[in-house]
Design an enzyme around this catalytic site. Sequence first.
Site, PDB file in Angstrom:
ATOM      1  N   GLY A 115     -48.797 -90.348  -5.822  1.00  0.00           N
ATOM      2  CA  GLY A 115     -48.102 -90.259  -4.543  1.00  0.00           C
ATOM      3  C   GLY A 115     -47.807 -91.654  -4.041  1.00  0.00           C
ATOM      4  O   GLY A 115     -48.503 -92.616  -4.401  1.00  0.00           O
ATOM      5  N   GLN A 121     -45.797 -98.121   1.965  1.00  0.00           N
ATOM      6  CA  GLN A 121     -46.386 -98.821   0.823  1.00  0.00           C
ATOM      7  C   GLN A 121     -45.324 -99.581   0.039  1.00  0.00           C
ATOM      8  O   GLN A 121     -45.646-100.522  -0.689  1.00  0.00           O
ATOM      9  CB  GLN A 121     -47.058 -97.832  -0.131  1.00  0.00           C
ATOM     10  CG  GLN A 121     -48.271 -97.142   0.442  1.00  0.00           C
ATOM     11  CD  GLN A 121     -48.891 -96.237  -0.604  1.00  0.00           C
ATOM     12  OE1 GLN A 121     -48.464 -95.093  -0.751  1.00  0.00           O
ATOM     13  NE2 GLN A 121     -49.878 -96.737  -1.329  1.00  0.00           N
ATOM     14  N   CYS A 154     -55.969 -95.926  -4.132  1.00  0.00           N
ATOM     15  CA  CYS A 154     -54.657 -96.088  -3.485  1.00  0.00           C
ATOM     16  C   CYS A 154     -53.946 -97.267  -4.132  1.00  0.00           C
ATOM     17  O   CYS A 154     -54.570 -98.295  -4.389  1.00  0.00           O
ATOM     18  CB  CYS A 154     -54.874 -96.351  -2.001  1.00  0.00           C
ATOM     19  SG  CYS A 154     -53.355 -96.623  -1.064  1.00  0.00           S
ATOM     20  N   LEU A 155     -52.654 -97.124  -4.385  1.00  0.00           N
ATOM     21  CA  LEU A 155     -51.906 -98.225  -5.000  1.00  0.00           C
ATOM     22  C   LEU A 155     -51.908 -99.462  -4.110  1.00  0.00           C
ATOM     23  O   LEU A 155     -51.730-100.571  -4.589  1.00  0.00           O
ATOM     24  CB  LEU A 155     -50.458 -97.796  -5.299  1.00  0.00           C
ATOM     25  CG  LEU A 155     -50.286 -96.676  -6.327  1.00  0.00           C
ATOM     26  CD1 LEU A 155     -48.803 -96.427  -6.598  1.00  0.00           C
ATOM     27  CD2 LEU A 155     -51.017 -96.986  -7.625  1.00  0.00           C
ATOM     28  N   HIS A 172     -53.736 -87.834   2.217  1.00  0.00           N
ATOM     29  CA  HIS A 172     -53.790 -89.279   1.976  1.00  0.00           C
ATOM     30  C   HIS A 172     -52.425 -89.926   2.263  1.00  0.00           C
ATOM     31  O   HIS A 172     -52.347 -90.936   2.963  1.00  0.00           O
ATOM     32  CB  HIS A 172     -54.217 -89.509   0.515  1.00  0.00           C
ATOM     33  CG  HIS A 172     -54.219 -90.934   0.075  1.00  0.00           C
ATOM     34  ND1 HIS A 172     -55.365 -91.598  -0.325  1.00  0.00           N
ATOM     35  CD2 HIS A 172     -53.214 -91.836  -0.050  1.00  0.00           C
ATOM     36  CE1 HIS A 172     -55.061 -92.841  -0.664  1.00  0.00           C
ATOM     37  NE2 HIS A 172     -53.750 -93.013  -0.502  1.00  0.00           N
ATOM     38  N   GLU A 173     -51.363 -89.325   1.726  1.00  0.00           N
ATOM     39  CA  GLU A 173     -50.029 -89.931   1.884  1.00  0.00           C
ATOM     40  C   GLU A 173     -49.544 -89.858   3.328  1.00  0.00           C
ATOM     41  O   GLU A 173     -48.937 -90.801   3.839  1.00  0.00           O
ATOM     42  CB  GLU A 173     -49.003 -89.265   0.955  1.00  0.00           C
ATOM     43  CG  GLU A 173     -49.291 -89.402  -0.538  1.00  0.00           C
ATOM     44  CD  GLU A 173     -49.520 -90.827  -0.995  1.00  0.00           C
ATOM     45  OE1 GLU A 173     -49.005 -91.776  -0.366  1.00  0.00           O
ATOM     46  OE2 GLU A 173     -50.259 -91.010  -1.977  1.00  0.00           O
ATOM     47  N   HIS A 207     -50.725 -92.570   5.513  1.00  0.00           N
ATOM     48  CA  HIS A 207     -49.965 -93.827   5.413  1.00  0.00           C
ATOM     49  C   HIS A 207     -48.857 -93.866   6.463  1.00  0.00           C
ATOM     50  O   HIS A 207     -48.499 -94.944   6.952  1.00  0.00           O
ATOM     51  CB  HIS A 207     -49.321 -93.972   4.029  1.00  0.00           C
ATOM     52  CG  HIS A 207     -50.247 -94.473   2.968  1.00  0.00           C
ATOM     53  ND1 HIS A 207     -50.885 -95.685   3.038  1.00  0.00           N
ATOM     54  CD2 HIS A 207     -50.633 -93.928   1.777  1.00  0.00           C
ATOM     55  CE1 HIS A 207     -51.623 -95.864   1.945  1.00  0.00           C
ATOM     56  NE2 HIS A 207     -51.489 -94.809   1.164  1.00  0.00           N
TER      57      HIS A 207
HETATM   58 ZN    ZN Z   1     -52.448 -94.634  -0.624  1.00  0.00          ZN
END
Ligand code: ZN
Length: 196
Positions: free
Chosen positions: A52, A57, A111-112, A153-154, A157
């Site tokens: 995701g 991000q 997380c990226l 989670h997304e 953000h």
């Molecule tokens: Zn993340």
Amino acid sequence: MALFDRKNLLPVMTVGAQVLKQQAQPILQVNDDIRAFAKDMIHAMREYDGIGLAAPQAGRSLRLVVLEVPGSDEEELSPGEAAMLPQMPMVLVNPRIIGRSDSVCERDEGCLSVPGIYAPVVRSERVVLQSELLDGSVIEYECGGLLGRCIQHELDHLDGFLFTDRLAPEEYRFIERQLESLERAGKKTNYIRRRK
Ligand code: ZN
């Protein structure tokens, strides 16, 4: 000749970046810019092996999320998993969580934008997702499993939260140093993740 130069990957912002702390803006109209950006986000998510990615991000404060949650071999899928997993990758425009189960569950997350750090996060077991799609249609599903977790989670953000903001104090203590050193390293790269 290639139509698109895919060597120019979108940047992936890392912890400490201001854009990751902001409330992202709603998308008022899906135009060519948004469609192209969503496509580039899918490309970046795949390049970095994510499941995701949220627009902040990738440096833009917009309520846009791409997902590529893998298929599940669970026998009892939530309605959202049954409907959405076969459609991956998916692009969510202005997604919202409009309901949550009382039950919670814990699972390790990464997380990226927080490379190298993993920790267990307690989240709702199921959520009801409502979202527009790129074609203007609206979906609404109860989502559990990895999909339900990934959605929570997304969408965090989009409201300026990272999973590290959701940790129990005793879990946070384990990663605190590592997180601080990531933030310090980020200053030197303008919080843009370097490619491996
Ligand atoms: Zn993340």
